[in-house]
Scaffold this motif. Structure first.
Motif, PDB file in Angstrom:
ATOM      1  N   UNK A   1       0.209 -37.580 -17.834  1.00 14.23           N
ATOM      2  CA  UNK A   1      -1.047 -38.209 -18.017  1.00 14.23           C
ATOM      3  C   UNK A   1      -0.702 -39.866 -17.878  1.00 14.23           C
TER       4      UNK A   1
ATOM      5  N   UNK B   1     -10.974 -39.325 -35.795  1.00 17.30           N
ATOM      6  CA  UNK B   1     -11.490 -39.468 -34.316  1.00 17.30           C
ATOM      7  C   UNK B   1     -10.640 -39.656 -33.112  1.00 17.30           C
ATOM      8  N   UNK B   2      -9.275 -39.479 -33.285  1.00 15.97           N
ATOM      9  CA  UNK B   2      -8.458 -39.604 -32.396  1.00 15.97           C
ATOM     10  C   UNK B   2      -8.657 -38.481 -31.061  1.00 15.97           C
ATOM     11  N   UNK B   3      -8.719 -38.949 -29.968  1.00 14.47           N
ATOM     12  CA  UNK B   3      -8.653 -37.890 -28.811  1.00 14.47           C
ATOM     13  C   UNK B   3      -7.387 -36.908 -28.997  1.00 14.47           C
TER      14      UNK B   3
ATOM     15  N   UNK C   1      -6.895 -42.861 -27.242  1.00 13.96           N
ATOM     16  CA  UNK C   1      -8.465 -42.958 -27.353  1.00 13.96           C
ATOM     17  C   UNK C   1      -8.827 -42.659 -28.668  1.00 13.96           C
TER      18      UNK C   1
ATOM     19  N   UNK D   1     -21.459 -40.674 -37.235  1.00 13.26           N
ATOM     20  CA  UNK D   1     -20.182 -40.171 -37.866  1.00 13.26           C
ATOM     21  C   UNK D   1     -19.314 -41.405 -37.451  1.00 13.26           C
TER      22      UNK D   1
ATOM     23  N   UNK E   1       0.546 -46.857 -15.271  1.00 12.37           N
ATOM     24  CA  UNK E   1      -0.786 -47.128 -15.513  1.00 12.37           C
ATOM     25  C   UNK E   1      -1.802 -45.943 -15.331  1.00 12.37           C
TER      26      UNK E   1
ATOM     27  N   UNK F   1     -15.896 -31.460 -28.054  1.00 11.42           N
ATOM     28  CA  UNK F   1     -15.535 -32.476 -27.218  1.00 11.42           C
ATOM     29  C   UNK F   1     -14.049 -33.354 -27.390  1.00 11.42           C
TER      30      UNK F   1
ATOM     31  N   UNK G   1      -3.046 -46.928 -25.111  1.00 13.25           N
ATOM     32  CA  UNK G   1      -3.063 -45.705 -24.373  1.00 13.25           C
ATOM     33  C   UNK G   1      -3.739 -44.799 -24.906  1.00 13.25           C
TER      34      UNK G   1
ATOM     35  N   UNK H   1       1.403 -43.460 -18.993  1.00 18.33           N
ATOM     36  CA  UNK H   1       1.568 -44.320 -20.206  1.00 18.33           C
ATOM     37  C   UNK H   1       0.210 -45.054 -20.828  1.00 18.33           C
ATOM     38  N   UNK H   2      -0.596 -45.259 -19.801  1.00 23.51           N
ATOM     39  CA  UNK H   2      -1.824 -46.000 -20.267  1.00 23.51           C
ATOM     40  C   UNK H   2      -3.005 -45.281 -20.401  1.00 23.51           C
ATOM     41  N   UNK H   3      -3.495 -44.047 -19.883  1.00 23.05           N
ATOM     42  CA  UNK H   3      -4.570 -43.179 -20.003  1.00 23.05           C
ATOM     43  C   UNK H   3      -4.423 -42.502 -21.011  1.00 23.05           C
ATOM     44  N   UNK H   4      -5.507 -42.261 -21.731  1.00 22.79           N
ATOM     45  CA  UNK H   4      -5.616 -41.422 -22.997  1.00 22.79           C
ATOM     46  C   UNK H   4      -5.386 -39.914 -22.653  1.00 22.79           C
TER      47      UNK H   4
ATOM     48  N   UNK I   1     -11.932 -34.294 -29.969  1.00 22.08           N
ATOM     49  CA  UNK I   1     -11.823 -35.635 -30.757  1.00 22.08           C
ATOM     50  C   UNK I   1     -11.583 -34.816 -32.269  1.00 22.08           C
TER      51      UNK I   1
END
Lengths: 438, 336
Positions: B90, B67-69, A300, A239, B315, B60, A298, B92-95, B62
């Motif tokens: 969260x 496909x974005x978290x 995902x 997918x 970060x 999970x 940043x 500025x840099x972690x998803x 997404x």
């Protein structure tokens, strides 16, 4: 890593970090069938085997080639598990059922084994070679018996001279998805590329048995391997997000099989790639590469969801046997985004090695010594760097190594045909690297 | 002490503040709160929903289309229980936000008590976001129960760590168990019981004598302790943030540090993850950012610290919990 409890684990190894604007996501996906998975209970009657033997006139030159082939068929029949459906086919410029003679399949047991061996003992060499005809007969025999695991062994000693390449391609296409096929060439008068076309399309192996005396042992090993398979056709379902492109889906261990063009679309954002049959505990690595639309730093994204599905049930209702996630995370930390995943690099190198060998041998055949020297030199260097000793040994029979480190080689003046063909057929064998434990 | 009458949040009947449970309906009067998504939060893709595409969000997390978290509802959470406040973000840099906090208050015969637990999920372990939340939530319940029962708080702190570790190990899958840092404070009127594992910290922030109260379980700290490197060199090393003790994976019975601290006067107890202290590790410098305003307006001070970490780069995930001394629950009314 995930294990959905139905027999396959899927592990994803990748560097998920991309620089700002980065699109390319590559991962090594390791798929392992559980050692004692549900398959262990599969009944042996679910398997069907056909042994296809070249009976062309050249099999009598030298005469013990045909005798060795008969012995190999006998050896393979002995390995068949009780209850396995089987048949023996003889091939020339036509093909005919040797056992059972009515073009159906027999169930392996003491009586049928003895009868089949007796029929095989009567095989004589005479006539031409039309491999497409052999495959077509195998298709119609397989279709007489409802088995989940269909596998054939095909032996030839010559080129496909008595039909057009188009006829062979059509026969391969007819066989695809119906059965898998391991191909063997005996002697050195057959064409590696031709047999590889059959074995690749039919998800099997190809190899040279230079000395006919080795046929019986090779057939025994092939049939034992086939008898070990217990999970029928499984597909790798990939997918991907909207507007993403699958760049590559390739089996990279134990050997290279490019599946990219074998995609069957199964939904607006998913496609299936065939993997054939699996033995309990069997493990393979796949290289999956996807190009995605970049998101911001940043963010995902799920770049690919890789699932193992029972391919007999394609579509929405299919059974997912295992699943892994390929991720993409955009970062402005260069230390993260520039890190190269060791296994992605390794298998990319093994793919380069295989193509350097194949290109080099082709150039050598065409008389282009300069290209051949350059390509095979590159192969020597890559084999050395990746620790692929088996391939390095095969290369050493074709070239003299002047300087290992720079890949400087000289083509050997006299090369044994069998050595060259062994190098060609085994160029796709890879050295496996395991995931580093974090 | 005074028996102030309040209303049960569940049935509306009057209840005495000292009570843990409603006399009428049995509901918990002052339950612990955690930095989880708000009840009824439905995740949806921020990109596709704006574009008018109805896309499902997978289990999970997404977007099934792009496909974005998808945000989990934990990206930014503020909690204010009066006695203490907390904010987690969260960054500025972690998803996603893999930090979690759990806060509680209690009124006992010995006075008021504020309880705070902060966990930072280890990104390289599986399901770090679930791990941090499970660890904080489990621990705060154990601590709250112990406070209500009048149990020994050092003992309770060790029990809380053990139960939190069990909660993390229960999340283990084929990829192993998740892991997280852990820091907890049980703040009574005269003394604080601290416990920790890893490199989340507790500071005492005051104008008089600000100080760091915890010692990191990190390679950097070991380098400094061994005398091999000075602090600046050790912190600059690539392994500086590798933690040497943690909650979860391969550590079924973690040995937590437990310490007592007696607040010397007015000040603020600050629990935080490395998302904050990476940018300002010195207690005195932290104090200059928020003192003396933090004493009267801890929620405002939490915002100041968060904004400071975001401005400095953001970060990592950032979590800050503030407990002003002397303990006073009347403050929240002035602030919010």
């Amino acid at each position: 890593m995930s294990d959905l409890g139905s027999g396959f684990t899927v592990e994803v190894d990748q560097n998920q970090y991309l620089p700002e604007g980065g699109r390319s996501v590559s991962a090594i996906v390791t798929v392992t069938a559980a050692a004692g998975s549900p398959a262990a209970s599969a009944s042996p009657t679910a398997a069907a085997e056909i042994i296809i033997v070249d009976c062309s006139g050249s099999m009598d030159v030298p005469s013990f080639k045909m005798a060795s082939a008969r012995a190999a068929v006998t050896a393979a029949i002995d390995v068949l598990h009780d209850g396995t459906a089987f048949a023996v086919v003889a091939g020339t410029n036509t093909a005919w059922p040797v056992f059972p003679t009515d073009g159906t399949m027999a169930l392996a047991g003491p009586g049928t084994r003895a009868a089949a061996k007796q029929a095989a003992a009567g095989l004589r060499a005479s006539g031409g070679t039309a491999i497409g005809q052999w495959l077509r007969l195998a298709c119609s025999i397989f279709e007489t018996y409802p088995a989940q695991l269909r596998h054939a062994i095909l032996l030839t000693d010559g080129k496909n001279q008595h039909e057009t390449p188009q006829q062979l391609d059509a026969a391969i296409a007819r066989s695809e998805g119906l059965f898998s096929c391991d191909c063997r060439g005996v002697g050195t008068d057959w064409e590696v590329a031709e047999l590889r076309r059959v074995s690749t399309a039919l998800l099997g192996t190809v190899d040279i048995v230079a000395d006919p005396a080795g046929l019986a042992a090779d057939f025994t090993a092939m049939m034992e391997n086939a008898m070990g398979k217990q999970v029928a056709d499984v597909a790798l379902r990939v997918w991907t997000p909207q507007s993403a492109q699958v760049q590559l889906v390739k089996q990279v261990a134990p050997d290279m099989v490019d599946l990219t063009s074998r995609r069957t679309q199964t939904g607006p954002q998913a496609g299936d790639y065939p993997t054939g049959a699996w033995a309990p505990g069997e493990s393979r690595d796949y290289h999956v590469a996807v190009s995605v639309n970049p998101a911001g730093v940043g963010q995902e994204m799920l770049a690919a969801r890789v699932s193992l599905v029972a391919s007999s049930s394609a579509g929405s209702g299919s059974e997912v046997l295992g699943q892994g996630l390929v991720r993409a995370v955009w970062t402005d930390d260069e230390a993260l985004s520039t890190k190269i995943n060791g296994r992605v690099a390794h298998y990319t190198g093994q793919a380069e090695l295989a193509s350097a060998i194949q290109d080099g041998l082709e150039a050598r055949k065409a008389g282009d010594e300069e290209t051949a020297t350059a390509k095979l030199g590159k192969a020597v260097k890559l084999a050395q760097e990746s620790g692929n000793e088996d391939t390095a040994k095969l290369l050493a029979k074709v070239v003299d190594v002047v300087d290992l480190a720079t890949g400087t080689v000289r083509l050997k003046k006299a090369v044994n045909d069998a050595d060259e063909m062994a190098l060609d057929t085994r160029s796709t064998k890879t050295v496996r690297v395991k995931k580093e434990q974090a | 002490m005074d028996v102030t009458v309040t209303e049960c949040p569940s049935c509306g009947e009057p209840a005495a503040t000292g009570d843990a449970f409603c006399e009428y309906c049995g509901a918990e009067l002052a339950p612990a709160v955690v930095s989880d998504a708000a009840p009824g939060f439905v995740p949806s893709c921020p990109v596709c929903s704006v574009a008018g595409i109805s896309a499902e969000v997978t289990a999970d997390g997404y977007c099934e289309s792009c496909g974005r978290k998808v945000p989990t509802g934990r990206d930014h959470i503020e909690l204010d229980l009066g006695l203490l406040v907390g904010v987690t973000d969260k960054g500025l840099r972690h998803p996603r936000n893999e930090d979690a906090m759990a806060l509680a208050t209690a009124t006992t015969s010995a006075g008021q008590v504020a309880i705070a637990v902060v966990c930072d999920g280890v990104s390289s372990s599986p399901r770090p976001d679930e791990a941090s939340l499970a660890g904080a939530e489990t621990a705060v319940r154990v601590l709250l129960e112990a406070v209500r029962m009048g149990d020994d708080l050092s003992e309770a702190s060790r029990d809380a760590v053990a139960d939190a570790a069990e909660a993390l190990n229960a999340l283990a899958g084929p990829g192993g168990a998740p892991s997280a840092t852990y820091v907890a404070a049980v703040a009574c009127e005269t003394a604080v019981t601290l416990s920790w594992l890893g490199d989340s910290r507790v500071y005492w922030i005051s104008e008089a004598e600000p100080q760091l109260l915890t010692t990191d379980d990190s390679l950097a700290q070991e380098m400094i302790a061994s005398g091999l490197f000075d602090e600046a060199t050790a912190m600059a090393s690539p392994q500086a943030h590798v933690i040497t003790r943690w909650l979860g994976a391969d550590n079924e019975t973690p040995e937590a540090h437990v310490a007592q601290f007696v607040p010397p006067g007015p000040g603020v107890l600050v629990l935080c993850t490395d998302g904050l202290w990476n940018y300002q590790a010195e207690a005195a410098d932290l104090a200059s950012l928020i003192m003396p305003d933090a004493l009267a307006n801890p929620a405002g001070a939490a915002d100041v610290l968060l904004k400071f970490a975001l401005d400095a780069g953001g970060m990592d995930n950032i979590t800050v919990v503030l407990v002003p001394y002397p303990l006073s629950s009347s403050r929240s009314a002035d602030v919010s």
